[in-house]
Design a protein around this motif. Structure first.
Motif, PDB file in Angstrom:
ATOM      1  N   VAL A   8       0.822  -1.202   0.000  1.00  0.00           N
ATOM      2  CA  VAL A   8       0.000   0.000   0.000  1.00  0.00           C
ATOM      3  C   VAL A   8       0.858   1.255   0.000  1.00  0.00           C
ATOM      4  N   GLY A   9       1.990   1.198   0.671  1.00  0.00           N
ATOM      5  CA  GLY A   9       2.862   2.358   0.724  1.00  0.00           C
ATOM      6  C   GLY A   9       3.368   2.789  -0.641  1.00  0.00           C
ATOM      7  N   PHE A  10       3.526   1.853  -1.574  1.00  0.00           N
ATOM      8  CA  PHE A  10       4.055   2.174  -2.887  1.00  0.00           C
ATOM      9  C   PHE A  10       2.986   2.200  -3.970  1.00  0.00           C
ATOM     10  N   GLY A  11       1.803   1.689  -3.671  1.00  0.00           N
ATOM     11  CA  GLY A  11       0.745   1.623  -4.682  1.00  0.00           C
ATOM     12  C   GLY A  11       0.983   0.444  -5.596  1.00  0.00           C
ATOM     13  N   CYS A  12      -0.056  -0.374  -5.817  1.00  0.00           N
ATOM     14  CA  CYS A  12       0.148  -1.555  -6.646  1.00  0.00           C
ATOM     15  C   CYS A  12      -1.175  -2.145  -7.086  1.00  0.00           C
ATOM     16  N   ILE A  38      -7.670   0.599  -0.233  1.00  0.00           N
ATOM     17  CA  ILE A  38      -7.609  -0.702  -0.907  1.00  0.00           C
ATOM     18  C   ILE A  38      -8.946  -0.987  -1.574  1.00  0.00           C
ATOM     19  N   VAL A  39      -8.906  -1.347  -2.844  1.00  0.00           N
ATOM     20  CA  VAL A  39     -10.089  -1.747  -3.601  1.00  0.00           C
ATOM     21  C   VAL A  39      -9.923  -3.201  -4.007  1.00  0.00           C
ATOM     22  N   ILE A  40     -10.950  -3.998  -3.762  1.00  0.00           N
ATOM     23  CA  ILE A  40     -10.935  -5.413  -4.113  1.00  0.00           C
ATOM     24  C   ILE A  40     -12.000  -5.661  -5.172  1.00  0.00           C
ATOM     25  N   THR A 164       2.658   9.407  -8.119  1.00  0.00           N
ATOM     26  CA  THR A 164       2.079   9.186  -6.788  1.00  0.00           C
ATOM     27  C   THR A 164       1.837   7.713  -6.493  1.00  0.00           C
ATOM     28  N   ARG A 165       1.868   6.870  -7.535  1.00  0.00           N
ATOM     29  CA  ARG A 165       1.566   5.432  -7.423  1.00  0.00           C
ATOM     30  C   ARG A 165       0.117   5.204  -6.996  1.00  0.00           C
ATOM     31  N   ASN A 184      -4.776   3.152  -3.033  1.00  0.00           N
ATOM     32  CA  ASN A 184      -3.349   2.864  -2.998  1.00  0.00           C
ATOM     33  C   ASN A 184      -3.036   1.458  -3.471  1.00  0.00           C
ATOM     34  N   CYS A 185      -4.080   0.608  -3.483  1.00  0.00           N
ATOM     35  CA  CYS A 185      -3.860  -0.795  -3.851  1.00  0.00           C
ATOM     36  C   CYS A 185      -5.130  -1.365  -4.449  1.00  0.00           C
TER      37      CYS A 185
END
Length: 350
Positions: A8-12, A38-40, A164-165, A184-185
């Motif tokens: 999450v810190g880096f975005g993925c 976070i999106v699932i 910003t990732r 962020n993820c």
């Protein structure tokens, strides 16, 4: 546990992956915007379990599911001791509710094509419990707060900002509009025909085809008891009936919880000359699957008239007891899919 804070810190973007990751296409201006860390994508068991686990760790999570409702569908699941331990770690309350609806399998009665008992196998040593898939799904969904689960949202595309990732995800809503979510993820938990994985790689992943077709259905015990004349054809508590003519094909009928009976039927595509004089093969008509399989399924449905007709034709040489089970099964309760696997993923992060 996966170090989510690192991701999450880096975005993925996380998804089962097979080929090298390709660059995502640009995202158009949003029509609706709200931010979540976070999106699932996918409200199956994997997506909902991840959502509960991440929320327990303090993350803000939203789940998006393309289905309009969470329906009582799916196969019977075996919940092993390590599965129970995982559930308890995610949510002790949900684990207690789920276990209360499980049954303990005791014996499998295997019959031949003359309906004669050839073997009885004990399940006691397995220490597993059985429940219907949708019970596990509904209880995991129950553990999420109001507004966390969004239905009728189909994944369309995503983009990762190189600076910003931040991940921007676009969903198509049932009313035709688009909803844009920034996070962020992004986690793709949308199954074997994952739209997230398809977008990530830009092409359909190679699938391992086992040349088999599977049918599943959930039935009400009360309805079955009212329709089947012989009570001995209905499994009792902890009992499973199975018929098999040869390795690779099977029809199993079992108790699967409170007032629930389910069957699972597996057979080869070409059995009973279902596709005589045709190069087409039966397959699921699900979004994301091979176009050839959609065409094959559509062709067979036109010939035989639907899922129930395909099931009846596939197992027409099985004992009358099997035919009666199929006869009392509503068309809408039957789900069919191809039996297949994916190779081990080489990469799963974008």
């Amino acid at each position: 546990m996966v170090p989510w804070k690192k991701f999450v810190g880096f975005g993925c973007v996380l998804s089962g992956s097979i080929y090298s990751i390709q660059k995502a296409n640009a995202i158009q201006a949003p029509t609706k915007v709200h931010g979540d860390k976070i999106v699932i994508v996918g409200a199956g068991i994997g997506g909902l379990a991840a959502a509960n686990a991440l929320r327990a760790q303090g993350f803000s999570v939203e789940v998006f599911e393309k289905a309009r409702a969470l329906l009582p569908v799916g196969a019977t699941l075996a919940l092993s001791p390590n599965g129970v331990a995982a559930l308890e770690a995610i949510s002790p309350d949900a684990c207690d509710r789920i276990l209360a609806q499980c049954i303990t399998p005791e014996v499998c009665v295997i019959r031949d094509m003359n309906n004669e008992v050839v073997k009885k196998t004990s399940f006691i040593r397995n220490k597993a419990r059985l429940l219907v898939w949708h019970i596990l799904q509904s209880e995991l969904a129950r553990g999420l707060p109001v507004g966390c689960l969004h239905l009728d949202r189909t994944f369309s595309r995503y983009d990762v900002d190189p600076k910003t990732r931040e991940v921007t995800v676009v969903f198509k809503c049932g009313d035709g509009s688009e909803e844009v979510v920034r996070a962020n993820c992004l986690i793709g938990a949308d199954g074997v025909n994952s739209a997230v994985r398809l977008f990530m790689h830009g092409e359909d992943p190679q699938k391992i085809n086992h040349d088999k077709i599977m049918f599943r259905a959930n039935l009400s015990r009360k309805n079955v008891e009212s329709l089947l004349p012989n009570p001995h054809e209905i499994p009792g508590e902890g009992v499973q009936f199975s018929w098999s003519r040869s390795p690779g094909e099977l029809f199993s009928f079992r108790e699967a919880g409170q007032d629930s009976l389910t069957f699972t039927a597996i057979n080869y595509f070409g059995h009973a000359e279902l596709i005589e004089n045709s190069t087409e093969i039966v397959g699921p008509s699900q979004a994301g699957c091979d176009k050839g399989l959609v065409k094959r399924a559509s062709t067979l449905k036109r010939r035989l008239g639907g899922r129930k007709a395909i099931l009846q034709k596939t197992f027409e040489t099985y004992p009358p007891a099997v035919q009666r089970i199929i006869d009392v099964t509503p068309e809408e309760a039957i789900y069919v899919n191809e039996v297949m696997d994916h190779p081990v993923s080489a990469s799963w992060v974008d």
